[in-house]
Design an enzyme around this catalytic site. Structure first.
Site, PDB file in Angstrom:
ATOM      1  NE  ARG A  23      -3.698  -0.335   2.287  1.00 48.85           N
ATOM      2  CZ  ARG A  23      -3.975  -1.269   3.182  1.00 48.85           C
ATOM      3  NH1 ARG A  23      -3.471  -1.210   4.402  1.00 48.85           N
ATOM      4  NH2 ARG A  23      -4.762  -2.280   2.870  1.00 48.85           N
ATOM      5  CG  ASP A 103       0.987  -4.656   7.165  1.00 49.72           C
ATOM      6  OD1 ASP A 103       0.663  -5.818   7.476  1.00 49.72           O
ATOM      7  OD2 ASP A 103       0.269  -3.674   7.378  1.00 49.72           O
ATOM      8  CG  ASP A 107      -3.650  -4.710  11.222  1.00 49.80           C
ATOM      9  OD1 ASP A 107      -2.566  -4.147  11.028  1.00 49.80           O
ATOM     10  OD2 ASP A 107      -4.255  -5.356  10.351  1.00 49.80           O
TER      11      ASP A 107
END
EC number: 3.6.1.15
Length: 177
Positions: A23, A103, A107
């Site tokens: 992203r 990443d 989360d």
């Protein structure tokens, strides 16, 4: 690499463990840089997904990246309070192109009412097998989830209302220059 200055705009790129781009955020405004941390803000920022889809962030969000912690923090400022999205991720790396990090799927989301949720555990386990996360990496990531939860529970740094207010106020001042 020269550190960006207050008011500069940078690109943020998130990668996966296998090196694939995940992203991209364009035009994150830098609010503060130190030797180990960068604080910025996204406000109606263009986000591009790895599949080419694009979207724009809806509300101002204070973003926090650190060179020693395996997470980054997004404080989303909403009419009904601040919510948080925390990525378990590598410490950031900065080059001429962008602020970059890996990443690692896990989360932590904190809702405006204080409810906390650990998200994407199945995705983490799947990618851990597929991308061969080492046992050492797995340990580091899980330890940093504990550190992150401690920060949340103790209102440390970005999880302090005063912190969010100070950096949002600074953003408004810079934006209106």
């Amino acid at each position: 690499m020269k550190l960006p200055k207050e008011g500069d705009f940078i690109t943020i790129q998130s990668y996966k463990h296998d090196g694939s781009l995940h992203r991209t955020w364009r035009d994150t405004m830098v609010l503060k840089t130190t030797e180990n941390a960068i604080i910025g803000v996204n406000d109606h920022t263009l986000v591009t997904e790895s599949d080419g889809r694009r979207w724009v962030t809806r509300e101002p969000a204070i973003v926090y990246f650190h060179k020693k912690y395996w997470f980054n923090i997004i404080a989303m400022i909403r009419d009904n309070g601040t919510s948080y999205y925390c990525n378990v991720a590598s410490p950031y790396y900065l080059d001429e192109e962008a602020l970059k990090y890996i990443d690692y799927d896990l989360d932590v989301k904190i809702f405006t009412d204080g409810e906390k949720r650990l998200l994407d555990v199945e995705e983490y386990e799947r990618h851990k097998r597929k991308m061969n996360y080492s046992d050492d990496l797995d340990y580091i990531l899980k330890e940093h989830v504990k550190i992150l939860v401690d920060w949340i529970n103790n209102g440390r740094g970005p999880f302090s209302e005063a912190y969010v207010n100070i950096w949002y106020k600074r953003y408004v001042e810079l934006k209106n220059r």
